[in-house]
Structures are given as C-alpha cells and as structure tokens.
Write an enzyme that holds these catalytic residues in place. Structure first.
Site, PDB file in Angstrom:
ATOM      1  N   HIS A 159      -7.202   9.684  -2.158  1.00 48.94           N
ATOM      2  CA  HIS A 159      -6.644   9.613  -0.799  1.00 48.94           C
ATOM      3  C   HIS A 159      -7.584  10.220   0.243  1.00 48.94           C
ATOM      4  CE1 HIS A 159      -2.314   9.215   0.963  1.00 48.94           C
ATOM      5  NE2 HIS A 159      -3.207   8.939   1.884  1.00 48.94           N
ATOM      6  N   TYR A 187       3.502   9.794   0.120  1.00 50.63           N
ATOM      7  CA  TYR A 187       4.451   9.221   1.086  1.00 50.63           C
ATOM      8  C   TYR A 187       5.917   9.458   0.713  1.00 50.63           C
ATOM      9  CZ  TYR A 187       0.304   6.548   2.544  1.00 50.63           C
ATOM     10  OH  TYR A 187      -0.946   6.175   2.954  1.00 50.63           O
ATOM     11  N   LYS A 199      -2.250   6.201  -4.525  1.00 52.42           N
ATOM     12  CA  LYS A 199      -3.361   7.139  -4.245  1.00 52.42           C
ATOM     13  C   LYS A 199      -3.057   8.526  -4.799  1.00 52.42           C
ATOM     14  CE  LYS A 199      -3.593   4.797   0.261  1.00 52.42           C
ATOM     15  NZ  LYS A 199      -2.220   4.599   0.748  1.00 52.42           N
ATOM     16  N   ASP A 204       0.853  -1.193   0.000  1.00 49.96           N
ATOM     17  CA  ASP A 204       0.000   0.000   0.000  1.00 49.96           C
ATOM     18  C   ASP A 204       0.885   1.237   0.000  1.00 49.96           C
ATOM     19  OD1 ASP A 204      -2.824   1.231   0.624  1.00 49.96           O
ATOM     20  OD2 ASP A 204      -1.369   2.272   1.902  1.00 49.96           O
TER      21      ASP A 204
HETATM   22  N1  LIG Z   1      -5.180   6.384   3.591  1.00 50.38           N
HETATM   23  C1  LIG Z   1      -4.632   7.093   4.548  1.00 50.38           C
HETATM   24  O1  LIG Z   1      -4.939   8.292   4.714  1.00 50.38           O
HETATM   25  C2  LIG Z   1      -3.634   6.468   5.463  1.00 50.38           C
HETATM   26  C3  LIG Z   1      -3.332   7.085   6.693  1.00 50.38           C
HETATM   27  C4  LIG Z   1      -2.407   6.455   7.536  1.00 50.38           C
HETATM   28  C5  LIG Z   1      -1.810   5.261   7.139  1.00 50.38           C
HETATM   29  N2  LIG Z   1      -2.107   4.700   5.930  1.00 50.38           N
HETATM   30  C6  LIG Z   1      -1.465   3.432   5.478  1.00 50.38           C
HETATM   31  O2  LIG Z   1      -1.468   2.507   6.558  1.00 50.38           O
HETATM   32  C7  LIG Z   1      -0.132   2.106   6.879  1.00 50.38           C
HETATM   33  C8  LIG Z   1       0.011   1.819   8.347  1.00 50.38           C
HETATM   34  O3  LIG Z   1      -0.463   2.893   9.095  1.00 50.38           O
HETATM   35  P1  LIG Z   1       0.312   3.535  10.318  1.00 50.38           P
HETATM   36  O4  LIG Z   1       1.714   3.715   9.996  1.00 50.38           O
HETATM   37  O5  LIG Z   1      -0.466   4.708  10.724  1.00 50.38           O
HETATM   38  O6  LIG Z   1       0.060   2.486  11.441  1.00 50.38           O
HETATM   39  P2  LIG Z   1       0.499   1.185  12.209  1.00 50.38           P
HETATM   40  O7  LIG Z   1       0.946   0.088  11.335  1.00 50.38           O
HETATM   41  O8  LIG Z   1      -0.691   1.022  13.065  1.00 50.38           O
HETATM   42  O9  LIG Z   1       1.719   1.680  13.139  1.00 50.38           O
HETATM   43  C9  LIG Z   1       3.054   1.652  12.781  1.00 50.38           C
HETATM   44  C10 LIG Z   1       3.873   2.086  13.984  1.00 50.38           C
HETATM   45  O10 LIG Z   1       3.696   1.149  15.054  1.00 50.38           O
HETATM   46  C11 LIG Z   1       4.973   0.751  15.529  1.00 50.38           C
HETATM   47  N3  LIG Z   1       4.935  -0.640  15.991  1.00 50.38           N
HETATM   48  C12 LIG Z   1       4.405  -1.700  15.332  1.00 50.38           C
HETATM   49  N4  LIG Z   1       4.542  -2.813  16.073  1.00 50.38           N
HETATM   50  C13 LIG Z   1       5.172  -2.467  17.216  1.00 50.38           C
HETATM   51  C14 LIG Z   1       5.584  -3.177  18.363  1.00 50.38           C
HETATM   52  N5  LIG Z   1       5.360  -4.498  18.487  1.00 50.38           N
HETATM   53  N6  LIG Z   1       6.206  -2.485  19.348  1.00 50.38           N
HETATM   54  C15 LIG Z   1       6.429  -1.157  19.211  1.00 50.38           C
HETATM   55  N7  LIG Z   1       6.063  -0.427  18.164  1.00 50.38           N
HETATM   56  C16 LIG Z   1       5.428  -1.072  17.158  1.00 50.38           C
HETATM   57  C17 LIG Z   1       5.907   0.902  14.356  1.00 50.38           C
HETATM   58  O11 LIG Z   1       7.195   1.070  14.835  1.00 50.38           O
HETATM   59  P3  LIG Z   1       8.420   0.249  14.167  1.00 50.38           P
HETATM   60  O12 LIG Z   1       8.672   0.968  12.888  1.00 50.38           O
HETATM   61  O13 LIG Z   1       9.499   0.376  15.185  1.00 50.38           O
HETATM   62  O14 LIG Z   1       7.959  -1.158  13.962  1.00 50.38           O
HETATM   63  C18 LIG Z   1       5.354   2.166  13.677  1.00 50.38           C
HETATM   64  O15 LIG Z   1       5.859   3.331  14.287  1.00 50.38           O
HETATM   65  C19 LIG Z   1       0.724   3.288   6.347  1.00 50.38           C
HETATM   66  O16 LIG Z   1       2.056   2.927   6.136  1.00 50.38           O
HETATM   67  C20 LIG Z   1      -0.011   3.617   5.061  1.00 50.38           C
HETATM   68  O17 LIG Z   1       0.358   2.703   4.044  1.00 50.38           O
HETATM   69  C21 LIG Z   1      -3.024   5.277   5.110  1.00 50.38           C
END
Ligand SMILES: NC(=O)c1ccc[n+]([C@@H]2O[C@H](COP(=O)([O-])OP(=O)(O)OC[C@H]3O[C@@H](n4cnc5c(N)ncnc54)[C@H](OP(=O)(O)O)[C@@H]3O)[C@@H](O)[C@H]2O)c1
Length: 327
Positions: free
Chosen positions: A116, A56, A85, A51
């Site tokens: 997006h 990004y 997106k 994704d």
């Molecule tokens: N459409 C949109 O508007 C939108 C918005 C937000 C996100 N997204 C998509 O969704 C994806 C994921 O979203 P997200 O980055 O917000 O959320 P996420 O996957 O919920 O969170 C990632 C964060 O959690 C940490 N983490 C994960 N497992 C962990 C653990 N066991 N212990 C400690 N920390 C941990 C990671 O750190 P580490 O790096 O240290 O593992 C990272 O900082 C994005 O990359 C993007 O592709 C889309």
C-alpha cells in the site's frame, strides 16, 4: 457506437489483462456496509475490477456482495479482477494480512496484491493499530521513512508469496514516488511490479513518474480520479465543456483522461446511480488530453496529503517536513 470504459483491458508485464476501470471501495465515513450495494451495482453495470485494501475495512461487505453475484450467476470469480493491499502497520506479515483479506472477501486468490505504501509503521501482530502514534503524537515508525530500506524487504515478501503460493496472480506497489521506485527496481528479485497506484488526475501532473513506470513496463493506476471528496476535478470548466461536447458525464471525462492514455482509473461513489451511469468512454482527442494535462501544470494540486506520505519524495505534498528534494 458507444464505447465503454468498463470493457477496456490493459496488458500487464506478466501477460495478464487488467480492466481499465475499477471500483474504489473506500467506504463512506462510518459505513463500510454500504460498500456491499456499491459492488453489486457496479458489477451489474459491467465493472469487472474491484480495488480494495485491508485498511479500508470494507472487505467483509465486498465478500458478501461477491457471494450474491456468484450465486445469482451474474459473474464467475474468473470474470473479476480483485486487488487488495498490505498496509504499512502490517509490513512484518504480508501473508497474514493477505489471509485476512481473502477470508473476508470469501475468495481463495486475488488478482493483484499491492504494497500500500513504501513505509513501515509499528503495528502489532494483527496489524493494529493501523496508524500507531509515539509519545509525541507523531507516527510510530519501524524504519526511517526517508533513509530506511525495510520497505524493499516487504516487496521481496510479496515476491515470495507470488512464487510459493496460489493466493495471488500478480504483485504491485502503491504510492511509490520516483526516488522510492528507483531504490526498489535494482533490488527486485524476479518480479517487476505490474502496477504502481498513486494519486493522478488532471490537476496533478505526474508525467515524470508515469514515464519512469512506462520505461519499466509498470502500468499506472490512478486513484482519486475526481480528486476525492467534493470532486474538485469535476468543477473545472474544461471538464464540463468536454462532457457537454461528448454528451457524457463529467465523471466519464475524468476516467477517460486516464484510460485513453493506457492508465487504469478507480473511482468510488456512494451514489449507486452514479456508479451505474459512469461507464462510457468518450473519444477525447490528443489535443484535449494535452489541454487537460496543462490544467495541472499551471496549478499543481494534490488532494491526498497523509502524514505517512511524508519523506517519500513526492512533490506538492502539503505539510511534508521530511522530504528535502521538493517544496
Ligand atoms: N492506494 C492508495 O493509497 C489509495 C488512496 C486513495 C484512494 N485509493 C483508491 O481509489 C479509490 C477512489 O479514490 P477516492 O475516493 O480518493 O477518489 P474519487 O473517486 O476521486 O472521489 C470520490 C468522491 O467524489 C465524489 N463524487 C464523485 N462524483 C461526483 C459528482 N458527480 N458530484 C459530486 N461528488 C462526486 C464522491 O461522492 P459520492 O459518494 O456522493 O458519489 C466521493 O466523495 C478509493 O476508493 C480506493 O479504492 C487508493
């Protein structure tokens, strides 16, 4: 026998199947190049869904990873599901945004192209600046975020791209709230979005929006499955208890929460070991899934509260001074 989340596929309203666990590619702060190794690790561990988004800034590095994977024969292009997106500041030229993404990704089509946000910002011809500001320091909009309807025109352009080019296999939406989705659906020309991507985890109840999507055969993609930076969802005692019970990681519980209910989960991590080991699908019971849902009902918490989400009618959006229906 161990079941893998990365093996599960979910059928879309156009007949295609999307892998239920994807790799999120928002880069770690200031290090878009780190995403190359994340993609290599993920695909080698069995992920088949990436994704990404123009916004990004990591697409160039994903492209480099893909080239390596194709050359090494790890996967073929058709084995992967790749989503990109179009960002609100590029709303006036979605195909140009898509062309930029395809060039950086070094591929000639994406499996899914998403709008997006249902928002139109005042970006230049090349989409920049991505977060334009007016003289008062607020977001510089090209259309009123509450009453404007240009966001529907953007979706129509995505439909035209689907009909008239070979650059996309499907189209969808992201960050569409109930009011915005209800506005869009009667105006769809031919192609109902295949997916709606929005924040979803067990601390944020989204049943009403999910039900509306389900009614129209739109698959939900849950972003921030662990709540984003700091991974607050993984600290919940219930999540830890279930991880122990099923002998999986807390991350695998957070993904199973979605996948077992027919939703896609797109976690990200800059920890390659974590990417490689977050692949299993524990068989949570319906009672356990309900208990997880109730955590959010008791104390709803949204972690994405970006200013460009103001006015869209999302509940619990901190600082939203434009939406009137909800607190
Ligand atoms: N459409 C949109 O508007 C939108 C918005 C937000 C996100 N997204 C998509 O969704 C994806 C994921 O979203 P997200 O980055 O917000 O959320 P996420 O996957 O919920 O969170 C990632 C964060 O959690 C940490 N983490 C994960 N497992 C962990 C653990 N066991 N212990 C400690 N920390 C941990 C990671 O750190 P580490 O790096 O240290 O593992 C990272 O900082 C994005 O990359 C993007 O592709 C889309």
């Amino acid at each position: 026998m161990t079941k893998y989340a990365t093996d599960v596929r979910i059928k879309l309203n156009n007949g295609l199947e999307i892998p239920a666990q994807g790799l999120g590619t928002v880069p770690p702060d200031g290090h878009p190049e780190a995403v190359k190794d994340q993609v290599l690790a993920a695909v080698k561990a069995g992920y088949r869904h990436i994704d990404t988004a123009w916004y990004y800034g990591s697409e160039k590095y994903i492209g480099q990873a893909l080239q390596e994977l194709f050359k090494e024969g790890v996967v073929k292009r058709e084995d992967l599901w790749i989503t990109t997106k179009v960002w609100p500041s590029y709303w006036h030229s979605p195909e140009k945004s898509l062309d930029t993404s395809l060039k950086d990704l070094q591929i000639d089509y994406v499996d899914c192209f998403l709008q997006h946000w249902p928002v139109c910002l005042h970006g230049g011809a090349d989409g920049t600046p991505a977060e334009p500001r007016n003289d008062q320091g607020g977001l510089d909009y090209d259309d009123d975020p509450v009453t404007g309807t240009k966001f529907i025109d953007v979706y129509h352009t995505l439909e035209d791209i689907l009909d008239n080019t070979n650059k996309v296999k499907s189209i969808g939406i992201s960050n569409y709230s109930i009011p915005k989705l209800k506005q869009l659906l009667p105006k769809v020309k031919k192609h109902v979005p295949v997916v709606n991507q929005f924040e979803y985890h067990c601390q944020l109840p989204q049943k009403d929006l999910t039900d509306l999507c389900k009614k129209h055969n739109i698959v939900v993609i849950a972003y921030s499955p662990v709540g984003g930076p700091g991974a607050p969802v993984l600290k919940l005692p219930l999540v830890k208890k279930l991880a122990e019970k099923y002998d999986v990681s807390v991350n695998e519980i957070a993904n199973a929460y979605h996948i077992l209910e027919g939703r896609v989960s797109i976690p990200r991590s800059s920890n390659l070991e974590r990417i490689k080991t977050t692949t299993k699908l524990p068989p949570l019971t319906s009672e356990e899934l309900k208990e997880l849902y109730e955590v959010g009902e008791a104390n709803p918490t949204r972690y994405t509260n970006d200013e460009w989400g103001f006015g869209l009618g999302f509940r619990w959006w901190k600082g939203d001074v434009l939406s009137k229906e909800f607190d």
